[in-house]
Motif scaffolding. Structure first.
Motif, short mmCIF file in Angstrom:
data_model
loop_
_atom_site.label_atom_id
_atom_site.label_comp_id
_atom_site.label_asym_id
_atom_site.label_seq_id
_atom_site.Cartn_x
_atom_site.Cartn_y
_atom_site.Cartn_z
N LEU A 275 4.84 29.98 20.09
CA LEU A 275 6.26 29.65 20.18
C LEU A 275 6.68 28.50 19.28
CD1 LEU A 275 6.83 30.04 24.03
CD2 LEU A 275 7.47 31.61 22.20
N PHE A 276 5.73 27.70 18.79
CA PHE A 276 6.12 26.58 17.91
C PHE A 276 6.92 27.04 16.69
CE2 PHE A 276 5.21 24.22 14.02
CZ PHE A 276 5.84 23.01 14.31
N ILE B 298 10.48 27.46 17.76
CA ILE B 298 11.16 26.20 18.09
C ILE B 298 11.52 25.43 16.83
CG2 ILE B 298 10.94 23.98 19.26
CD1 ILE B 298 8.96 25.40 21.18
N SER B 299 10.53 25.24 15.94
CA SER B 299 10.78 24.49 14.71
C SER B 299 11.77 25.22 13.82
CB SER B 299 9.46 24.24 13.97
OG SER B 299 8.83 25.47 13.62
N ALA C 22 14.17 27.20 14.82
CA ALA C 22 15.49 27.06 15.42
C ALA C 22 16.10 25.70 15.11
CB ALA C 22 15.40 27.26 16.93
N VAL C 23 15.28 24.65 15.12
CA VAL C 23 15.78 23.31 14.80
C VAL C 23 16.23 23.25 13.35
CG1 VAL C 23 15.14 20.88 14.53
CG2 VAL C 23 14.41 22.15 16.56
N TYR D 212 -0.45 22.14 17.67
CA TYR D 212 0.98 22.18 18.04
C TYR D 212 1.21 21.95 19.52
CZ TYR D 212 1.35 24.39 13.47
OH TYR D 212 1.27 24.65 12.13
N ALA E 253 7.96 21.47 24.52
CA ALA E 253 8.93 22.09 23.61
C ALA E 253 10.02 21.10 23.18
CB ALA E 253 9.58 23.29 24.29
N PHE E 254 10.42 20.20 24.07
CA PHE E 254 11.48 19.26 23.75
C PHE E 254 10.99 18.15 22.81
CE2 PHE E 254 12.86 21.14 27.77
CZ PHE E 254 14.11 21.61 27.38
N TYR F 35 9.45 18.72 20.11
CA TYR F 35 9.81 19.25 18.79
C TYR F 35 11.32 19.44 18.66
CZ TYR F 35 4.83 20.12 18.14
OH TYR F 35 3.48 19.97 18.01
N ALA F 36 11.96 19.87 19.71
CA ALA F 36 13.40 20.13 19.64
C ALA F 36 14.19 18.86 19.32
CB ALA F 36 13.89 20.73 20.96
N VAL G 252 7.43 22.85 29.28
CA VAL G 252 8.91 22.84 29.33
C VAL G 252 9.49 21.79 30.27
CG1 VAL G 252 9.07 25.26 28.68
CG2 VAL G 252 9.01 24.63 31.11
#
Length: 283
Positions: A47-48, A51-52, A54-55, A125, A129-130, A132-133, A261
Motif C-alpha cells: 500500500l505504500f 499512499i505516496s 496519492a500525496v 516502508y 499510513a499517516f 507518510y500522508a 492506521v
C-alpha cells in the motif's frame, strides 16, 4: 517509457535484489517475525506506493489550482541545482520529520517501524499510513515535480531508496568495507555521508546502553551527513545484538492494523500508545 514507470520498475528491482540476497542468506523469513509482523510487512509494502502516489498527486493538483503559471517553471535548471533542492526539500525535511517522530506526540505514527525485532528489506516502508500522508518531503516533492524536476526526481529517488533499502537489509553490505584495511578510508567517508546498515541498525536497536544501540539518533535516510552536522550521529561499525521495542517484549506485539492506521483503529493491549490519548515517548 514514462518517468513514473521507470521509477517503479527500478525500485522494485532493487527491493527484489536485496530480498533475494536475504533469501540466499536465509534472513528473509526471520524467526523473530510474528503473525502480526508478517501481516503488517505485506500490507505496508503493497500500500505504500498508493499512499505516496496519492500525496504526490494531491500536491501537484494543489499546485495546478493555486499556481498554474508555475508549471515547469524550473525545468531549465541544471541537474546539480535540482539535486541540491531535492536534498534540502526532501531528505533534510525527512531527517527532521524522522527526528520529530521520536517525540511523544508523533511516536504512534512511527512506532510500527521500530516494532520489528529484525532488520530486513521487509521493514523499509513499515510505518503508520499517516506518517507518510503527512510527510512534508512528499508534499514538497509534488511541488517540485509540478515545477519541472521530472526525470531528475526519478533518478534522485532511485538512488535514495537504494541507500535506504540497503541500510535496512539484513545483507549488511557495509561489513565488506570494514573487513579490509585498504577500504577503511573509503568506509570512513561512506559511513559519514550516507546511511549504512551499521549506523541504521543502531537506530533500531532494542537497547541503547550497550555502546552500540542509538535509537535517539542516526535519523538520516539518504544522507547520514545530517546526523553528523546536527550532532545525532553514533558510529561504531558494529551491529546491535537485538532489535525491536521493550514494551512488545513485555506485553506482546500490537495488532498490525492498529499499527498501520492508528488512530482510525486502536489497540486493546493493556499497555499501549495506540489506544489512548497518552502518547509515551519511545522505549
Amino acid at each position: 517509457m514514462q518517468p513514473q514507470t521507470v521509477q517503479a520498475l527500478a525500485i522494485v528491482a532493487v527491493l527484489c535484489a536485496f530480498g533475494l540476497a536475504e533469501l540466499a542468506q536465509r534472513r528473509f523469513f526471520p524467526s523473530e517475525a510474528t503473525r502480526e509482523d508478517n501481516r503488517l510487512d505485506i500490507a505496508v509494502t503493497l500500500l505504500f506506493p498508493l499512499i505516496s502516489g496519492a500525496v504526490l498527486a494531491a500536491s501537484t493538483a494543489l499546485c495546478a489550482w493555486l499556481i498554474p503559471a508555475q508549471r515547469d517553471a524550473l525545468a531549465h535548471w541544471p541537474v546539480w541545482q535540482m539535486l541540491l533542492v531535492l536534498l534540502l526539500a526532501d531528505d533534510l525535511t525527512q531527517y527532521f520529520w524522522h527526528r520529530l517522530s521520536h517525540t511523544s506526540v508523533m511516536w504512534p505514527l512511527h512506532r510500527a517501524h521500530h516494532s520489528a525485532a529484525y532488520m530486513s528489506v521487509r521493514i523499509v516502508y513499515r510505518n503508520n499510513a499517516f506518517y507518510y500522508a503527512l510527510m512534508p518531503g512528499l508534499w514538497l516533492s509534488g511541488v517540485l515535480l509540478y515545477m519541472g524536476f521530472g526525470w531528475v526526481y526519478v533518478g534522485y529517488t532511485i538512488v535514495k531508496l537504494t541507500v535506504i533499502i540497503g541500510a535496512h537489509s539484513a545483507v549488511r553490505w557495509d561489513q565488506w568495507l570494514y573487513r579490509y584495511r585498504v577500504l577503511r578510508p573509503v568506509a570512513w567517508v561512506v559511513e559519514r555521508l550516507i546511511s549504512t546498515p551499521a549506523t541504521h541498525f543502531a537506530h533500531h536497536a532494542l537497547v541503547q546502553d550497550d555502546g552500540v544501540g542509538h535509537y535517539t539518533g542516526n535519523y538520516g535516510n539518504l544522507l547520514f551527513l545530517w546526523d553528523v552536522l546536527f550532532g545525532t550521529a553514533h558510529i561504531t561499525r558494529r551491529y546491535p545484538p537485538a532489535y525491536g521495542l521493550t514494551d512488545d517484549r513485555a506485553h506482546g506485539p500490537e495488532p498490525w492494523l492498529a499499527q498501520f492506521v492508528y488512530p482510525l483503529k486502536r489497540s486493546r493491549r493493556a499497555e499501549t500508545v495506540l489506544g489512548s490519548s497518552s502518547h509515551a515517548p519511545p522505549k
